[in-house]
Design an enzyme around this catalytic site. Structure first.
Site, PDB file in Angstrom:
ATOM      1  N   HIS A  25      24.373  31.240  50.574  1.00 38.25           N
ATOM      2  CA  HIS A  25      25.278  30.426  51.381  1.00 38.25           C
ATOM      3  C   HIS A  25      25.333  29.058  50.729  1.00 38.25           C
ATOM      4  CE1 HIS A  25      25.376  33.352  54.619  1.00 38.25           C
ATOM      5  NE2 HIS A  25      24.048  33.372  54.630  1.00 38.25           N
ATOM      6  N   HIS A  27      22.067  37.519  48.658  1.00 37.12           N
ATOM      7  CA  HIS A  27      23.256  36.728  48.962  1.00 37.12           C
ATOM      8  C   HIS A  27      22.897  35.246  48.981  1.00 37.12           C
ATOM      9  CE1 HIS A  27      21.573  36.941  53.058  1.00 37.12           C
ATOM     10  NE2 HIS A  27      22.384  35.954  53.398  1.00 37.12           N
ATOM     11  N   TYR A  37      14.158  28.143  47.646  1.00 41.03           N
ATOM     12  CA  TYR A  37      15.506  28.136  47.077  1.00 41.03           C
ATOM     13  C   TYR A  37      16.516  27.602  48.081  1.00 41.03           C
ATOM     14  CZ  TYR A  37      12.701  31.491  44.514  1.00 41.03           C
ATOM     15  OH  TYR A  37      11.673  32.098  43.843  1.00 41.03           O
TER      16      TYR A  37
END
Length: 175
Positions: free
Chosen positions: A60, A58, A146
């Site tokens: 954000h 996932h 990342y």
């Protein structure tokens, strides 16, 4: 059922976007494809990236949209589609998706929250940057490659050891 989203032109939004297969590592395995998808979409549908973190399954992000534009959904649809086209077919696809000609890479929806003030924004930026530590991927947020935390550190807005688990960082990660 029609899903309604808040559309505030020029708004700043926090997003959570998930892969369909939550045990996947596709986002970090193919992070360059994701970066390319984002860059390509930003060229035609501009937005400012306030903060971003990509985790294995996932991500954000916090974006600010241009004045006069409140359309987050189109941008996410295009990013997800471009990324998906870069991935060889082979994922598990449910019958409902197959009937619609969809891939099985992303969850259909994404979660968003419109930022209400500077304090709300700061707490969400912190949430974005602490996420790799929260999920146990690294001991300190700056160790995760990342993440936009590196930009914040480079600008002097956060120290290198921000959000380090002190007991683990001092003992070399043991304990």
């Amino acid at each position: 059922m029609e899903y309604r989203r808040i559309r505030q032109a020029g708004g700043t939004y926090f997003f959570t976007v998930n892969l369909a297969e939550r045990s996947s590592t596709l986002l970090v395995d193919r992070v360059d494809d994701l970066r390319h998808a984002v860059r390509t979409v930003k060229q035609r549908h501009p937005f400012d990236i306030v903060a971003w973190v990509v985790l294995p399954d996932h991500l954000h992000a916090i974006w600010t949209l241009p004045d006069g534009d409140g359309d987050c959904a189109t941008r996410w649809m295009l990013i997800k589609a471009r990324f998906s086209r870069s991935i060889p077919k082979g994922e598990r696809i449910r019958a409902s998706r197959r009937r619609k000609g969809e891939r099985g890479i992303w969850q259909r929806r994404f979660w968003e929250r419109l930022m209400t003030d500077e304090s709300d924004l700061r707490s969400h930026v912190d949430y974005v940057h602490i996420n790799p530590v929260k999920h146990g991927h690294v001991v300190r947020a700056s160790d995760w490659p990342y993440s936009s935390i590196h930009r914040y550190i480079g600008l002097g807005l956060m120290p290198l050891d921000w959000a380090a688990k002190v007991d683990q960082a001092v003992s070399g990660g043991e304990g």
